[in-house]
Design a protein around this motif. Structure first.
Motif, PDB file in Angstrom:
ATOM      1  N   UNK A 280     -29.914  23.792  43.113  1.00 50.94           N
ATOM      2  CA  UNK A 280     -30.133  23.717  44.550  1.00 50.94           C
ATOM      3  C   UNK A 280     -31.603  23.659  44.906  1.00 50.94           C
ATOM      4  N   UNK A 281     -32.436  24.396  44.175  1.00 50.02           N
ATOM      5  CA  UNK A 281     -33.874  24.375  44.442  1.00 50.02           C
ATOM      6  C   UNK A 281     -34.453  22.986  44.203  1.00 50.02           C
ATOM      7  N   UNK A 282     -34.077  22.350  43.101  1.00 43.69           N
ATOM      8  CA  UNK A 282     -34.603  21.018  42.801  1.00 43.69           C
ATOM      9  C   UNK A 282     -34.204  20.022  43.891  1.00 43.69           C
ATOM     10  N   UNK A 283     -32.957  20.104  44.361  1.00 42.68           N
ATOM     11  CA  UNK A 283     -32.518  19.231  45.446  1.00 42.68           C
ATOM     12  C   UNK A 283     -33.307  19.509  46.722  1.00 42.68           C
ATOM     13  N   UNK A 284     -33.586  20.777  47.002  1.00 43.47           N
ATOM     14  CA  UNK A 284     -34.351  21.134  48.197  1.00 43.47           C
ATOM     15  C   UNK A 284     -35.761  20.559  48.144  1.00 43.47           C
ATOM     16  N   UNK A 285     -36.396  20.611  46.979  1.00 42.91           N
ATOM     17  CA  UNK A 285     -37.746  20.057  46.831  1.00 42.91           C
ATOM     18  C   UNK A 285     -37.729  18.553  47.088  1.00 42.91           C
ATOM     19  N   UNK A 286     -36.739  17.880  46.529  1.00 41.56           N
ATOM     20  CA  UNK A 286     -36.661  16.429  46.738  1.00 41.56           C
ATOM     21  C   UNK A 286     -36.402  16.087  48.202  1.00 41.56           C
ATOM     22  N   UNK A 287     -35.629  16.920  48.875  1.00 43.67           N
ATOM     23  CA  UNK A 287     -35.307  16.667  50.281  1.00 43.67           C
ATOM     24  C   UNK A 287     -36.508  16.882  51.195  1.00 43.67           C
ATOM     25  N   UNK A 288     -37.243  17.967  50.981  1.00 40.88           N
ATOM     26  CA  UNK A 288     -38.259  18.353  51.945  1.00 40.88           C
ATOM     27  C   UNK A 288     -39.430  17.370  51.975  1.00 40.88           C
ATOM     28  N   UNK A 289     -39.682  16.655  50.893  1.00 37.07           N
ATOM     29  CA  UNK A 289     -40.798  15.698  50.911  1.00 37.07           C
ATOM     30  C   UNK A 289     -40.503  14.529  51.846  1.00 37.07           C
ATOM     31  N   UNK A 290     -39.214  14.353  52.209  1.00 43.28           N
ATOM     32  CA  UNK A 290     -38.854  13.275  53.128  1.00 43.28           C
ATOM     33  C   UNK A 290     -38.682  13.776  54.556  1.00 43.28           C
ATOM     34  N   UNK A 291     -38.881  15.074  54.749  1.00 45.61           N
ATOM     35  CA  UNK A 291     -38.738  15.664  56.081  1.00 45.61           C
ATOM     36  C   UNK A 291     -40.059  15.529  56.827  1.00 45.61           C
ATOM     37  N   UNK A 292     -40.012  14.869  57.964  1.00 42.16           N
ATOM     38  CA  UNK A 292     -41.245  14.520  58.668  1.00 42.16           C
ATOM     39  C   UNK A 292     -41.709  15.598  59.637  1.00 42.16           C
ATOM     40  N   UNK A 293     -40.768  16.303  60.260  1.00 40.31           N
ATOM     41  CA  UNK A 293     -41.195  17.328  61.208  1.00 40.31           C
ATOM     42  C   UNK A 293     -40.066  18.333  61.409  1.00 40.31           C
ATOM     43  N   UNK A 294     -40.447  19.497  61.948  1.00 35.98           N
ATOM     44  CA  UNK A 294     -39.456  20.508  62.282  1.00 35.98           C
ATOM     45  C   UNK A 294     -39.012  21.327  61.083  1.00 35.98           C
ATOM     46  N   UNK A 295     -38.073  22.212  61.334  1.00 39.29           N
ATOM     47  CA  UNK A 295     -37.561  23.119  60.315  1.00 39.29           C
ATOM     48  C   UNK A 295     -36.074  22.881  60.140  1.00 39.29           C
ATOM     49  N   UNK A 296     -35.696  22.615  58.908  1.00 40.36           N
ATOM     50  CA  UNK A 296     -34.283  22.543  58.577  1.00 40.36           C
ATOM     51  C   UNK A 296     -33.834  23.907  58.106  1.00 40.36           C
ATOM     52  N   UNK A 297     -32.692  24.347  58.583  1.00 39.22           N
ATOM     53  CA  UNK A 297     -32.131  25.610  58.139  1.00 39.22           C
ATOM     54  C   UNK A 297     -30.663  25.390  57.828  1.00 39.22           C
ATOM     55  N   UNK A 298     -30.283  25.573  56.581  1.00 37.40           N
ATOM     56  CA  UNK A 298     -28.862  25.447  56.303  1.00 37.40           C
ATOM     57  C   UNK A 298     -28.570  25.010  54.895  1.00 37.40           C
ATOM     58  N   UNK A 299     -27.293  24.805  54.632  1.00 44.03           N
ATOM     59  CA  UNK A 299     -26.851  24.387  53.328  1.00 44.03           C
ATOM     60  C   UNK A 299     -27.144  22.906  53.167  1.00 44.03           C
ATOM     61  N   UNK A 300     -27.675  22.523  52.025  1.00 45.42           N
ATOM     62  CA  UNK A 300     -28.267  21.197  51.930  1.00 45.42           C
ATOM     63  C   UNK A 300     -27.707  20.355  50.801  1.00 45.42           C
ATOM     64  N   UNK A 301     -26.632  20.775  50.180  1.00 47.25           N
ATOM     65  CA  UNK A 301     -26.324  20.128  48.924  1.00 47.25           C
ATOM     66  C   UNK A 301     -24.994  19.381  48.863  1.00 47.25           C
ATOM     67  N   UNK A 302     -23.986  19.833  49.584  1.00 45.44           N
ATOM     68  CA  UNK A 302     -22.660  19.304  49.362  1.00 45.44           C
ATOM     69  C   UNK A 302     -22.121  18.680  50.637  1.00 45.44           C
ATOM     70  N   UNK A 303     -21.561  17.498  50.513  1.00 43.89           N
ATOM     71  CA  UNK A 303     -21.103  16.768  51.690  1.00 43.89           C
ATOM     72  C   UNK A 303     -19.986  17.517  52.400  1.00 43.89           C
ATOM     73  N   UNK A 304     -20.060  17.543  53.717  1.00 45.33           N
ATOM     74  CA  UNK A 304     -19.041  18.203  54.526  1.00 45.33           C
ATOM     75  C   UNK A 304     -18.845  17.436  55.816  1.00 45.33           C
ATOM     76  N   UNK A 305     -17.646  17.464  56.326  1.00 40.12           N
ATOM     77  CA  UNK A 305     -17.370  16.740  57.555  1.00 40.12           C
ATOM     78  C   UNK A 305     -18.053  17.380  58.759  1.00 40.12           C
ATOM     79  N   UNK A 306     -18.556  18.616  58.605  1.00 42.34           N
ATOM     80  CA  UNK A 306     -19.214  19.289  59.718  1.00 42.34           C
ATOM     81  C   UNK A 306     -20.688  18.910  59.818  1.00 42.34           C
TER      82      UNK A 306
END
Length: 329
Positions: A280-306
């Motif tokens: 999960x940490x490795x996925x988070x690192x890869x994700x955050x470099x593409x985040x341009x602004x603001x703060x993401x808070x939440x589960x970031x790894x598994x697809x969900x309809x929500x």
């Protein structure tokens, strides 16, 4: 609020150099430094989770450890602290600004992973932002006020920060399965156990209860108003009960029981080692470099309809940008 953050560990274990020499070495394939690699700074590197993160980042493609920050074991090589076969030639430094300044001069993409404590997270993210680096924050019991302040700051600075309630993919899968089950059962109870006393109910139990609330269900109607202590604590207004146990010698465990006429549906997740947080940490690192602004808070790894955002299987339940959201998107 959906801002309850989940953590299965209180990572505060440190080791002396004498103990390190007696441990079995970790075999790890290290990548040569590359200008295109993500430069990762581990803040809280001497903690158990920090040491695991150093090894995980070193083994991951497209990233490398560029700095190790901690107030313990200062001056020791982080590779040796992590029982790696070879030194990384990266000493532990008790000065985040010095490390960030060195990386910023290389013009490389950098990420700071923060495993420190709630009182220092805001200043750490501010420092990282000042040097043009995004942050991944995994800190137990971070307060909503801190997340709100980070959101406002990062949006103004046009920088991104990912605040992870949990890095455990199994924990996320349990929460998603619980949401699906909640539409089919009228009785639900959460039972959690931890090897040592901690804050109860845990952030993980609170997160599950929040996810199951406000879905149009009222649970455990038969005794929703009982005040018998042995029935556990009610979380929220929808009748969800939690029972917290302290059982030394057993892994950290979360179990959600659903029941209907003639059947019981059980969801259980155990955590036995901090290593479960590394994918999960490795996925988070890869994700955050593409985040341009603001703060993401939440589960970031598994697809969900929500979720309303999806990219290569990486997504988030909750987006904090300006005003925190209190419901699932």
């Amino acid at each position: 609020m959906a801002a309850a953050l989940s953590s299965q560990f209180r990572p505060s274990t440190y080791r002396t150099l004498k103990k390190i020499k007696t441990k079995q070495l970790v075999s790890c394939s290290m990548q040569p430094p590359s200008q295109s690699n993500i430069k990762v700074v581990i803040n809280g590197a001497a903690k158990e989770i920090g040491r695991a993160a150093v090894v995980a980042v070193t083994k991951a493609r497209g990233m490398e450890v560029a700095g190790a920050v901690d107030s313990h074991l200062v001056g020791q090589d982080i590779g040796m602290v992590c029982d790696m076969e070879e030194a990384l030639e990266i000493p532990i430094i008790n000065d985040l600004t010095m490390v960030l300044g060195s990386i910023s001069q290389s013009k490389a993409t950098g990420v700071v992973v923060d495993f420190t404590d709630p009182s220092s997270v805001y200043e750490n993210v501010k420092q990282a932002t000042a040097f043009g680096m995004n942050s991944v924050v995994y800190v137990p019991r971070i307060k909503l006020d801190t997340v709100t302040a980070l959101s406002a700051f990062c949006e103004k600075a046009s920088m991104g920060c990912l605040v992870a309630p949990t890095l455990s993919i199994g924990s996320i899968l349990l929460q998603q399965a619980a949401i699906s089950a909640s539409f089919h059962y009228n009785n639900v109870e959460i039972v959690e156990s931890r090897p040592t006393p901690t804050d109860f109910p845990s952030p993980n139990a609170i997160q599950i209860a929040n996810n199951l609330s406000n879905l149009g269900q009222i649970y455990n109607r038969e005794d929703i108003s009982t005040d018998i202590l042995a029935r556990g604590q009610v979380l929220g207004e929808d009748g969800i009960r939690v029972h917290s146990l302290v059982l030394p010698g057993l892994p950290s465990s979360t179990t959600v029981y659903f029941s209907g006429p003639g059947e019981v549906y059980t969801l259980k997740h155990d955590i036995t080692d901090v290593q479960c947080l590394m994918p999960g940490l490795i996925l988070a690192i890869r994700k955050v470099v593409r985040l341009k602004f603001g703060v993401w808070l939440g589960e970031i790894f598994v697809e969900t309809r929500h979720s309303s955002i999806s990219e290569s299987g990486i997504l988030t339940f909750y987006l904090f940008s300006g005003t925190p959201q209190s419901s699932i998107l």
